[in-house]
Design an enzyme around this catalytic site. Sequence first.
Site, PDB file in Angstrom:
ATOM      1  CE1 TYR A 161      52.424  -6.670  37.717  1.00  0.00           C
ATOM      2  CE2 TYR A 161      53.373  -6.604  35.507  1.00  0.00           C
ATOM      3  CZ  TYR A 161      52.757  -5.956  36.567  1.00  0.00           C
ATOM      4  OH  TYR A 161      52.463  -4.629  36.470  1.00  0.00           O
ATOM      5  CE  LYS A 165      49.181  -5.241  36.461  1.00  0.00           C
ATOM      6  NZ  LYS A 165      48.239  -4.403  37.238  1.00  0.00           N
TER       7      LYS A 165
HETATM    8  N1  LIG Z   1      55.732   0.372  37.812  1.00  0.00           N
HETATM    9  C1  LIG Z   1      55.610  -0.172  36.635  1.00  0.00           C
HETATM   10  O1  LIG Z   1      56.581  -0.328  35.900  1.00  0.00           O
HETATM   11  C2  LIG Z   1      54.259  -0.584  36.127  1.00  0.00           C
HETATM   12  C3  LIG Z   1      54.135  -0.885  34.780  1.00  0.00           C
HETATM   13  C4  LIG Z   1      52.893  -1.266  34.282  1.00  0.00           C
HETATM   14  C5  LIG Z   1      51.827  -1.373  35.137  1.00  0.00           C
HETATM   15  N2  LIG Z   1      51.965  -1.102  36.463  1.00  0.00           N
HETATM   16  C6  LIG Z   1      50.815  -1.280  37.319  1.00  0.00           C
HETATM   17  O2  LIG Z   1      50.432  -0.026  37.849  1.00  0.00           O
HETATM   18  C7  LIG Z   1      49.822  -0.209  39.117  1.00  0.00           C
HETATM   19  C8  LIG Z   1      50.457   0.734  40.109  1.00  0.00           C
HETATM   20  O3  LIG Z   1      51.822   0.416  40.263  1.00  0.00           O
HETATM   21  P1  LIG Z   1      52.910   1.446  40.799  1.00  0.00           P
HETATM   22  O4  LIG Z   1      53.938   1.530  39.766  1.00  0.00           O
HETATM   23  O5  LIG Z   1      52.269   2.656  41.279  1.00  0.00           O
HETATM   24  O6  LIG Z   1      53.558   0.624  41.975  1.00  0.00           O
HETATM   25  P2  LIG Z   1      53.367   0.746  43.553  1.00  0.00           P
HETATM   26  O7  LIG Z   1      53.674   2.122  43.979  1.00  0.00           O
HETATM   27  O8  LIG Z   1      54.122  -0.363  44.124  1.00  0.00           O
HETATM   28  O9  LIG Z   1      51.829   0.509  43.723  1.00  0.00           O
HETATM   29  C9  LIG Z   1      51.233  -0.737  43.847  1.00  0.00           C
HETATM   30  C10 LIG Z   1      50.338  -0.673  45.030  1.00  0.00           C
HETATM   31  O10 LIG Z   1      49.567  -1.859  45.177  1.00  0.00           O
HETATM   32  C11 LIG Z   1      49.340  -2.026  46.559  1.00  0.00           C
HETATM   33  N3  LIG Z   1      48.944  -3.359  46.912  1.00  0.00           N
HETATM   34  C12 LIG Z   1      49.659  -4.491  46.782  1.00  0.00           C
HETATM   35  N4  LIG Z   1      48.951  -5.541  47.256  1.00  0.00           N
HETATM   36  C13 LIG Z   1      47.789  -5.046  47.705  1.00  0.00           C
HETATM   37  C14 LIG Z   1      46.647  -5.632  48.303  1.00  0.00           C
HETATM   38  N5  LIG Z   1      46.561  -6.928  48.552  1.00  0.00           N
HETATM   39  N6  LIG Z   1      45.633  -4.821  48.632  1.00  0.00           N
HETATM   40  C15 LIG Z   1      45.681  -3.509  48.404  1.00  0.00           C
HETATM   41  N7  LIG Z   1      46.732  -2.909  47.841  1.00  0.00           N
HETATM   42  C16 LIG Z   1      47.783  -3.679  47.492  1.00  0.00           C
HETATM   43  C17 LIG Z   1      50.633  -1.646  47.187  1.00  0.00           C
HETATM   44  O11 LIG Z   1      50.373  -1.198  48.499  1.00  0.00           O
HETATM   45  P3  LIG Z   1      51.140  -1.789  49.787  1.00  0.00           P
HETATM   46  O12 LIG Z   1      51.861  -0.629  50.305  1.00  0.00           O
HETATM   47  O13 LIG Z   1      50.017  -2.225  50.659  1.00  0.00           O
HETATM   48  O14 LIG Z   1      51.998  -2.922  49.290  1.00  0.00           O
HETATM   49  C18 LIG Z   1      51.107  -0.496  46.319  1.00  0.00           C
HETATM   50  O15 LIG Z   1      50.754   0.754  46.845  1.00  0.00           O
HETATM   51  C19 LIG Z   1      49.975  -1.665  39.441  1.00  0.00           C
HETATM   52  O16 LIG Z   1      48.777  -2.344  39.109  1.00  0.00           O
HETATM   53  C20 LIG Z   1      51.064  -2.120  38.522  1.00  0.00           C
HETATM   54  O17 LIG Z   1      50.952  -3.488  38.218  1.00  0.00           O
HETATM   55  C21 LIG Z   1      53.164  -0.693  36.969  1.00  0.00           C
END
Ligand SMILES: NC(=O)c1ccc[n+]([C@@H]2O[C@H](COP(=O)([O-])OP(=O)(O)OC[C@H]3O[C@@H](n4cnc5c(N)ncnc54)[C@H](OP(=O)(O)O)[C@@H]3O)[C@@H](O)[C@H]2O)c1
Lengths: 455, 251
Positions: free
Chosen positions: B156, B160
Amino acid sequence: MSPDYAPEVLRGWGLSTMSSARVATVSERDVVDHVKDADERGVLVRGLGRSYGDAAQNGGGRVLRLASSPSDVRLDEAAGTVTVGAGVSLDDLLRVIVPRGFFVPVTPGTRFVTVGGAVAADIHGKNHHLEGSFGNHVRRFSLVLADGSVLECSREQNPDAFWTTIGGMGLTGVIRDVTFGLIRIETSRCRVDTVRCDDFDELIEQMSTGDDDVRYSVAWVDLLSGGARFGRGVLWRGDHARRDDLPVADRADALAYGPRQLVSVPPVVPGPGVVNALSSAVFNELWFRKEPRRREGSIKSIPAYFHPLDAVGSWNRLYGGHGFVQYQFLIPFGRETELRLIVEAIVASRLATPLVVLKRFGVGNDAPLSFPMPGWTLTVDLPAGAATLASLTHALDDIVLDAGGRHYLAKDALLGPDAIRVGYPRLAEWQAVRDRLDPQRNFRSDLARRLGLME
Amino acid sequence: MLNAAGEPQNIVVLGGSSDIGVAIARRLAAPSTKSIVLACRRPDEAPVDGLRRPGLEVQAVSFDAVRVEHHASFVDSLVAAHGDIDVAVVAFGQLGEQSRFGDDPVAAADLVTVNFAGAVSVLLALARVMRRQGHGRIVVLSSVAGERVRPANMVYGATKAGLDGFSLALGDSLVTSGVGVLVVRPGFVRSAMTQGMEAAPFATTPDAVADATVKALRAGRRIVWAPGILRYVFMVLRHLPAPLWRRLPLG
Ligand SMILES: NC(=O)c1ccc[n+]([C@@H]2O[C@H](COP(=O)([O-])OP(=O)(O)OC[C@H]3O[C@@H](n4cnc5c(N)ncnc54)[C@H](OP(=O)(O)O)[C@@H]3O)[C@@H](O)[C@H]2O)c1
Ligand SMILES: Cc1cc2nc3c(=O)[nH]c(=O)nc-3n(C[C@H](O)[C@H](O)[C@H](O)COP(=O)(O)OP(=O)(O)OC[C@H]3O[C@@H](n4cnc5c(N)ncnc54)[C@H](O)[C@@H]3O)c2cc1C
């Protein structure tokens, strides 16, 4: 398309809107070859970029700068008219006509606008209450249409193209050369009376009763003071000085004219800019105190009276990186309660800067998108970086539109399509003629896309 | 186009069910915003209702990050339907289970495809249309996990790190085009992605990330950390000697 187009990021004068376009400078003769065959991002002509918002931007499309020759000013002294290329600036023009005893019929607060921009925005000045806007003085112009043909426009010839282009923000075609009436002057000086008004009601009263006797009238309002001093201001009234008004020593060279720029602001102003609430409050206090209760007949030069800001080059940079917006609206006569409400809201927001101008408009003209109509117009600079900017202006927009008012397109950088439909009820009429002149929709701008002017 | 207050007319969220992505869209939506498109794998389940209000069209459409062959035409179809894209938020991403990857390198490659290959592909498609319109803002959800990749989530973290580097360079390549790229580096965010996990230091919320993102967008910044303190934390962590770094209890 010729190869001398170069990508350039273009901004409005407020430095708070931007997009990139392919830009070229073209001569009046060649312009016919540059308006045809536009893609879906279209083409637009830009003057000196003194509109505050996105009116002279065309993101992803082409933008033309019109190279008009300032030496090609045809002055008809007997008729009191002048014919010039639309790319000529009022600055260039005044240097030619003032020494010969003429002045432009309408001037904005800067002389760095083109004649084309003056027509396209149908600009107004301090004499609107008596002499109307720029379009009122235009006798004729030639318009380069989207197919490359040139249409002669006047009140008699193609009158609907004439009125659609006046205030039409460059969306009907390229205005190529313009003939308009001038004001005859005996001197290059102005005779100015100032009246200090202690509050808003007094200001409104003074303007409502005294304006019609003077050619130029405008008020400066202090928006930074509340309480009993709420809405205090200074009323500036004037006219071109007669030869007899000048001290004897000056009479020999009564038409001497040589405006100068004194200083310029460097390209990068650190931090949030130097125009902040504190400096504004100090500025307002000094300016207000400076004026005696009433002073009559002081003599000022044309630059000092009409274009004081032009003494400082690139002063727009003083607002810092986010830039600013100039919020200008109109409220019809009889709705002074709403005007007052808006002024109170601006005072309460503590966002306003010193440049707050109140002007009483006279009757409007036949152009469907012309801004002026009978009422009050207030102009206020607001910093674009302020977190509360949008919530303030959205609230003000509602009051303005409910009162039957509207916003000035040459300044706007915030509105959406609905506000224009309410504020300019003749939009559909304008669109119908515009579509006839340019059925392929070659002429486009960021302003048109943002406000849905073509939809 | 963004108006002078930075308000967009059209917003697109790629990974339209992402908690952070939706929070950013909600925070960006203004009275003059016309449409929000949530592009995600299961449009029927997209949180459109939470964004709806009079005068604003909210729509969920089908989009999968791994179907890179569709990305260019997908972005074109958005423009055809709604006009210029003012802000695009690239929010999709998966955390994956690092403990599984040792035995299942294919799963690791799949994660790389979503988080990196899919993101690069859709970012290039977005950059192309925005260059054509002469304006636009792209928001990329990177992560502090890419700042210095840890063994505990090295796949992961590496996606990133790659995404972060690519996005910054993409932004640089767009300087005269009127288009801007904002890289968002959140720390631990309480969202669907981290559900059931123990919060790391400086844990934050999707709304707080959204606030920081919108402020940074208005200010025309290239990078924003959320919370902001992490910028300074990582100035230190980046230079910790390896033996110390390996032993840090970062979860
Ligand atoms: N949460 C954290 O701690 C954190 C920290 C740093 C960065 N981020 C980054 O922030 C972004 C948003 O994360 P979040 O916290 O909002 O988590 P989240 O709610 O789980 O959002 C991630 C989204 O990515 C979608 N996704 C996964 N695989 C996909 C694919 N093949 N095609 C299209 N959509 C897909 C998921 O949709 P499905 O419903 O289809 O699975 C989900 O809605 C991500 O890039 C994550 O890496 C998160
Ligand atoms: C300090 C200052 C004070 C001002 N005071 C006033 C004021 O008192 N009253 C007032 O009314 N305005 C005022 N303005 C606004 C200014 O007068 C208008 O915005 C004017 O249109 C600017 O002219 P420009 O040549 O810079 O045009 P630009 O800003 O470059 O363009 C404005 C519009 O005109 C169109 N246009 C330009 N040239 C042509 C052409 N040849 N053919 C067709 N369309 C064309 C453009 O497409 C665009 O839509 C002020 C501006 C400043 C900076």
